[in-house]
Motif scaffolding. Structure first.
Motif, mmCIF file in Angstrom:
data_model
loop_
_atom_site.group_PDB
_atom_site.id
_atom_site.type_symbol
_atom_site.label_atom_id
_atom_site.label_comp_id
_atom_site.label_asym_id
_atom_site.label_seq_id
_atom_site.Cartn_x
_atom_site.Cartn_y
_atom_site.Cartn_z
ATOM 1 N N TYR A 129 0.814 -1.216 0.000
ATOM 2 C CA TYR A 129 0.000 0.000 0.000
ATOM 3 C C TYR A 129 0.851 1.271 0.000
ATOM 4 O O TYR A 129 1.922 1.307 0.592
ATOM 5 C CB TYR A 129 -0.920 0.030 1.224
ATOM 6 N N ASP A 130 0.337 2.303 -0.643
ATOM 7 C CA ASP A 130 0.960 3.631 -0.617
ATOM 8 C C ASP A 130 1.003 4.119 0.832
ATOM 9 O O ASP A 130 0.025 4.017 1.559
ATOM 10 C CB ASP A 130 0.082 4.555 -1.483
ATOM 11 N N GLU A 131 2.147 4.658 1.258
ATOM 12 C CA GLU A 131 2.290 4.985 2.685
ATOM 13 C C GLU A 131 1.391 6.136 3.157
ATOM 14 O O GLU A 131 1.240 6.343 4.357
ATOM 15 C CB GLU A 131 3.755 5.257 3.060
ATOM 16 N N ASP A 132 0.787 6.870 2.229
ATOM 17 C CA ASP A 132 -0.119 7.954 2.630
ATOM 18 C C ASP A 132 -1.589 7.523 2.671
ATOM 19 O O ASP A 132 -2.479 8.359 2.808
ATOM 20 C CB ASP A 132 -0.005 9.139 1.660
ATOM 21 N N THR A 133 -1.838 6.228 2.501
ATOM 22 C CA THR A 133 -3.229 5.771 2.491
ATOM 23 C C THR A 133 -3.549 4.996 3.763
ATOM 24 O O THR A 133 -2.649 4.654 4.539
ATOM 25 C CB THR A 133 -3.497 4.829 1.299
ATOM 26 N N ALA A 134 -4.829 4.723 3.945
ATOM 27 C CA ALA A 134 -5.266 3.926 5.090
ATOM 28 C C ALA A 134 -4.523 2.583 5.112
ATOM 29 O O ALA A 134 -4.068 2.138 6.165
ATOM 30 C CB ALA A 134 -6.771 3.699 5.021
ATOM 31 N N GLY A 135 -4.375 1.961 3.943
ATOM 32 C CA GLY A 135 -3.659 0.694 3.866
ATOM 33 C C GLY A 135 -2.225 0.801 4.354
ATOM 34 O O GLY A 135 -1.685 -0.120 4.962
ATOM 35 N N GLY A 136 -1.617 1.954 4.096
ATOM 36 C CA GLY A 136 -0.220 2.153 4.462
ATOM 37 C C GLY A 136 0.019 2.363 5.943
ATOM 38 O O GLY A 136 1.140 2.218 6.422
ATOM 39 N N ILE A 137 -1.025 2.741 6.697
ATOM 40 C CA ILE A 137 -0.815 2.972 8.131
ATOM 41 C C ILE A 137 -1.557 1.958 9.002
ATOM 42 O O ILE A 137 -1.458 1.997 10.216
ATOM 43 C CB ILE A 137 -1.203 4.414 8.557
ATOM 44 N N MET A 138 -2.275 1.024 8.369
ATOM 45 C CA MET A 138 -3.044 0.080 9.181
ATOM 46 C C MET A 138 -2.181 -1.094 9.651
ATOM 47 O O MET A 138 -1.066 -1.285 9.204
ATOM 48 C CB MET A 138 -4.247 -0.453 8.392
ATOM 49 N N THR A 139 -2.708 -1.840 10.618
ATOM 50 C CA THR A 139 -2.068 -3.088 11.033
ATOM 51 C C THR A 139 -3.086 -4.207 10.844
ATOM 52 O O THR A 139 -4.294 -3.972 10.882
ATOM 53 C CB THR A 139 -1.628 -3.023 12.506
ATOM 54 N N LYS A 140 -2.558 -5.408 10.605
ATOM 55 C CA LYS A 140 -3.479 -6.541 10.449
ATOM 56 C C LYS A 140 -3.660 -7.279 11.773
ATOM 57 O O LYS A 140 -4.303 -8.320 11.846
ATOM 58 C CB LYS A 140 -2.973 -7.491 9.360
ATOM 59 N N ASP A 141 -3.084 -6.690 12.820
ATOM 60 C CA ASP A 141 -3.088 -7.297 14.127
ATOM 61 C C ASP A 141 -4.368 -6.912 14.872
ATOM 62 O O ASP A 141 -4.337 -6.126 15.821
ATOM 63 C CB ASP A 141 -1.868 -6.709 14.867
ATOM 64 N N PHE A 142 -5.491 -7.424 14.417
ATOM 65 C CA PHE A 142 -6.747 -7.070 15.061
ATOM 66 C C PHE A 142 -7.495 -8.349 15.427
ATOM 67 O O PHE A 142 -7.108 -9.439 15.019
ATOM 68 C CB PHE A 142 -7.608 -6.206 14.142
ATOM 69 N N ILE A 143 -8.559 -8.199 16.199
ATOM 70 C CA ILE A 143 -9.337 -9.364 16.577
ATOM 71 C C ILE A 143 -10.686 -9.287 15.897
ATOM 72 O O ILE A 143 -11.364 -8.261 15.989
ATOM 73 C CB ILE A 143 -9.595 -9.381 18.081
ATOM 74 N N SER A 144 -11.073 -10.325 15.224
ATOM 75 C CA SER A 144 -12.438 -10.332 14.701
ATOM 76 C C SER A 144 -13.103 -11.628 15.108
ATOM 77 O O SER A 144 -12.468 -12.671 15.236
ATOM 78 C CB SER A 144 -12.454 -10.149 13.193
ATOM 79 N N LEU A 145 -14.371 -11.531 15.341
ATOM 80 C CA LEU A 145 -15.148 -12.682 15.766
ATOM 81 C C LEU A 145 -16.325 -12.823 14.818
ATOM 82 O O LEU A 145 -16.716 -11.865 14.163
ATOM 83 C CB LEU A 145 -15.666 -12.457 17.187
ATOM 84 N N LYS A 146 -16.881 -14.006 14.768
ATOM 85 C CA LYS A 146 -18.055 -14.205 13.924
ATOM 86 C C LYS A 146 -19.311 -13.823 14.699
ATOM 87 O O LYS A 146 -19.384 -13.969 15.919
ATOM 88 C CB LYS A 146 -18.155 -15.689 13.498
ATOM 89 N N SER A 147 -20.302 -13.316 13.966
ATOM 90 C CA SER A 147 -21.481 -12.766 14.632
ATOM 91 C C SER A 147 -22.318 -13.823 15.367
ATOM 92 O O SER A 147 -23.102 -13.497 16.239
ATOM 93 C CB SER A 147 -22.345 -12.006 13.630
ATOM 94 N N ASP A 148 -22.135 -15.114 15.041
ATOM 95 C CA ASP A 148 -22.963 -16.120 15.706
ATOM 96 C C ASP A 148 -22.297 -16.726 16.951
ATOM 97 O O ASP A 148 -22.788 -17.705 17.504
ATOM 98 C CB ASP A 148 -23.373 -17.219 14.718
#
Lengths: 459, 459
Positions: free
Chosen positions: A133-152
């Motif tokens: 990702y371009d470093e000036d975009t949301a992709g460039g500053i985000m981390t993939k280190d997040f928690i997601s859960l399924k809605s059920d």
């Protein structure tokens, strides 16, 4: 017991250097125990290579990892090399992905590969993906280190999952909810999870109105949204709504400060401060010249045009060379008033304070402010110039010219950014040099025209 | 389903107004369900008094409370009056204390008392206490709505306490630990609480190195610390270390943006944008004039001094009035280069990029940048002026003067803020008008001195 923070960091650095020399390691240990990784990083970089290693050995591996996170790209790469293979792996594993990506983005391709080789497979894949990702975009500053859960999931299962998941502290306060295709469908705060009943479903208590951005959004727009809606974290999705990452507040603050710097420098007709990060002195000079010269050359031609106009009035200057004496005063004051007006306007536009019908009111207001300032300044200047030269006609000319010049400058300073905004040009282009040059041209034209007319009328 | 955010707020406002007219309430309901309180507040203020009440009645009481939080002081006071007694109490009870305090701080004493009367006893006491602090200090932006636990609690008891405590979502992510005298002794994140064993004691797992500020600390310093150490929340203590409140990120972001605006305006020789918040048009004019005039009058006298210097050179101007023609060009370019240099320096000082030994290097660097820029500009100007006037002596004079002028301007622009900083004056005083005026004086002195010397040598 309170943390030691940065106020006396230079003293601490001296203290630590001295105690390393005298091999009094315990006292160093006592002090660094209370220090924050940000400051430990400052200390580290002031030490010799040998003492750097000794210093890192005094820290737990976890603290070492936090200290390395705080270093600039080059320093990070250097210090990482000092560590053994196991510690390298540990340190990199503990660092947040967005920090790793920020540093790798600035390093040579080869070095980048070497470092990625120490990451575990999953992490390496994420980092490679983020580097795209371009470093000036949301992709460039985000981390993939997040928690997601399924809605059920039930709340009980959700909390069990959280207990088992190892993630960065900074990323835990919201848990994102996705559907079976990994699309973002809701958000739930850790607080809500804790107070919910264990057998409720996530889908029952989650908030479905999630504010999110997409990976290609500009970081400035992301910062604006986070700041406007008082968010702590913002999720990032790809174009299909699949949750791709999250952006945390610390990165948003960096963006806001970066953008403020950019605005200030643009205003002075210059581009960026990046050259201060550059280690190579020659490169710093080159980058600085390159960021400043374009504006200067434009205003240079503006200045030559002004000279051309003045030369058209050479007749009236010849007849009374005292006129030349007040040129810098008139041009200067016009520039100052114009710069004030344009800065106020550019900033107001930037912070969203001029909208729709406010525009006309703003121009009208600046006009009245200009007239008020003009009256005060022209009275002062008429009296002072009479005192200096004792020539009543000259004082009148200078006073009237000052008045007209200030009102014109205030109007131009306000209107140019507004017009630029309307036609889709960045209002910040109406920088101090640009406005000063424009106002020189109008101001001196007014001055000499008035002088010509008034001298004719007087004689 | 995603949240609707601000992009097309004007369309939404029109839509809602239209549907109120036609009494199509369900469609309004559908759209506002997906909107954020920040945007709902924008919509609310565009509606008539009657429709404002209708609009608020479409929202849950909780949402109404969030919408009112987002309003400015005057609007807040107005809208609050529309509500019945019970809803008033509910709304105020749900608002965060720092938001209430921000608004009350701007209202008349009488109105303030009226509103406080609707708060419950505890809340009213807190708000009265918070109103005492200066609004630019940590005390002025903190909230007392935090959770603290005693260090001898078990994790189980801690979590049970949290479940029962009703606090704002934004304040929950860290739990502060106090001793028996309410002094801050540690911090623990919600995440750490969740993963800890229920029978552990808080004192075993809390972090004792808490970074905190005191109530009287300047908000700018607080923002600096939060930003440097990447904190989400910072606790505030009184002088005895007793935990008095906490400051959350949303307030820190506001401070950072406020300070950036202040820096930008200072740079243009003006003080603040506050006048944009002022409703009264006459007051706005007055405040704007008052913030701008002082700088202008100082530079006016600077300009008069410049005129005085020019008049000392009237002899050489008389002998060749073409000299007058290039005055605005030389003064203007000096001002532009000086402004660029001072802005870069002031900003570098502000973001902490010039420290200790960097100072000499920075001055040296700016000198070389000045020489490089000077060479380019003086060549352009010498050639152009020869083209304009065909006078080789004049072109030489203008070229050499341009070179000297630019190098001097770059040096002055860099050194003045550094010297100011050293002697304890705010570097931002080296604003564009200040530097332009200073550089006018040196630049024109150099120009006419060179002209005098070179014309003598040539003849």
């Amino acid at each position: 017991m309170n943390a030691i923070i940065d106020e006396n960091i230079d003293d601490i650095i001296d203290f630590i250097k001295e105690h390393f020399e005298n091999n009094r390691i315990d006292e160093i240990k006592n002090i660094i125990e209370k220090m924050h990784p940000v400051d430990l990083a400052d200390v580290l970089m002031e030490l010799s290579d040998e003492n750097r290693l000794n210093f890192l050995n005094l820290l737990s591996w976890e603290d070492s990892s936090e200290v390395l996170s705080e270093l600039g790209p080059e320093s990070f790469s250097e210090v990482l090399e000092l560590l053994g293979k196991d510690k390298k792996t540990y340190v990199l594993d503990r660092m947040s992905q967005d920090d790793i990506v920020d540093k790798l983005g600035e390093l040579e391709e080869d070095r980048r590969k070497e470092i990625i080789a120490y990451l575990d497979i999953e992490n390496a894949r994420d980092v490679r993906e983020l580097l795209v990702y371009d470093e000036d975009t949301a992709g460039g500053i985000m981390t993939k280190d997040f928690i997601s859960l399924k809605s059920d999931y039930t709340i009980y299962k959700a909390i069990e999952t959280l207990r088992k998941t190892e993630v960065d502290n900074e990323t835990i306060y919201y848990v994102y909810v996705t559907d079976l295709e990994e699309r973002l469908v809701g958000v739930i705060s850790l607080r809500e999870l804790i107070i919910a009943k264990p057998n409720q479903l996530i889908s029952e208590i989650m908030n479905e109105n999630v504010i999110s951005v997409t990976t290609s959004d500009d970081q400035e727009e992301v910062a604006r949204i986070v700041s406007k809606y008082d968010l702590l974290v913002i999720p990032v999705t790809d174009n299909d709504g699949v949750l791709s990452g999250i952006i945390t507040m610390d990165d948003i603050i960096d963006v806001i400060e970066e953008e403020a710097t950019e605005d200030i420098l643009k205003f002075a007709g210059s581009s960026d401060l990046e050259d201060f990060d550059e280690e190579n002195f020659g490169m710093r000079i080159l980058m600085s010249v390159r960021s400043r010269l374009p504006w200067l050359i434009i205003t240079l031609f503006g200045g030559l045009f002004t000279s051309h106009i003045v030369s058209n009035f050479q007749g009236v200057i010849n007849s009374n060379t005292t006129l030349a004496m007040f040129m810098p005063l008139l041009a200067g004051m016009g520039g100052n008033v114009g710069t004030q007006s344009s800065t106020l306007t550019v900033r107001s536009i930037a912070v969203d304070q001029i909208r729709g019908k406010e525009v006309l009111l703003t121009i009208f207001q600046e006009g009245i402010v200009g007239i008020s300032i003009g009256i005060v300044c022209s009275i002062i200047v008429a009296i002072s110039s009479f005192y200096l030269k004792g020539d009543i006609l000259m004082s009148l000319i200078v006073g009237v010219a000052m008045m007209s010049n200030i009102v014109t400058a205030a109007t131009i300073g306000t209107m140019v950014p507004i017009v630029f905004k309307k036609i889709g040009v960045d209002p910040a282009v109406a920088s101090a040099p640009f406005i000063s040059t424009t106002v020189d041209i109008t101001g001196l034209t007014i001055y000499f025209t008035l002088a010509t007319l008034m001298m004719k009328a007087w004689l």
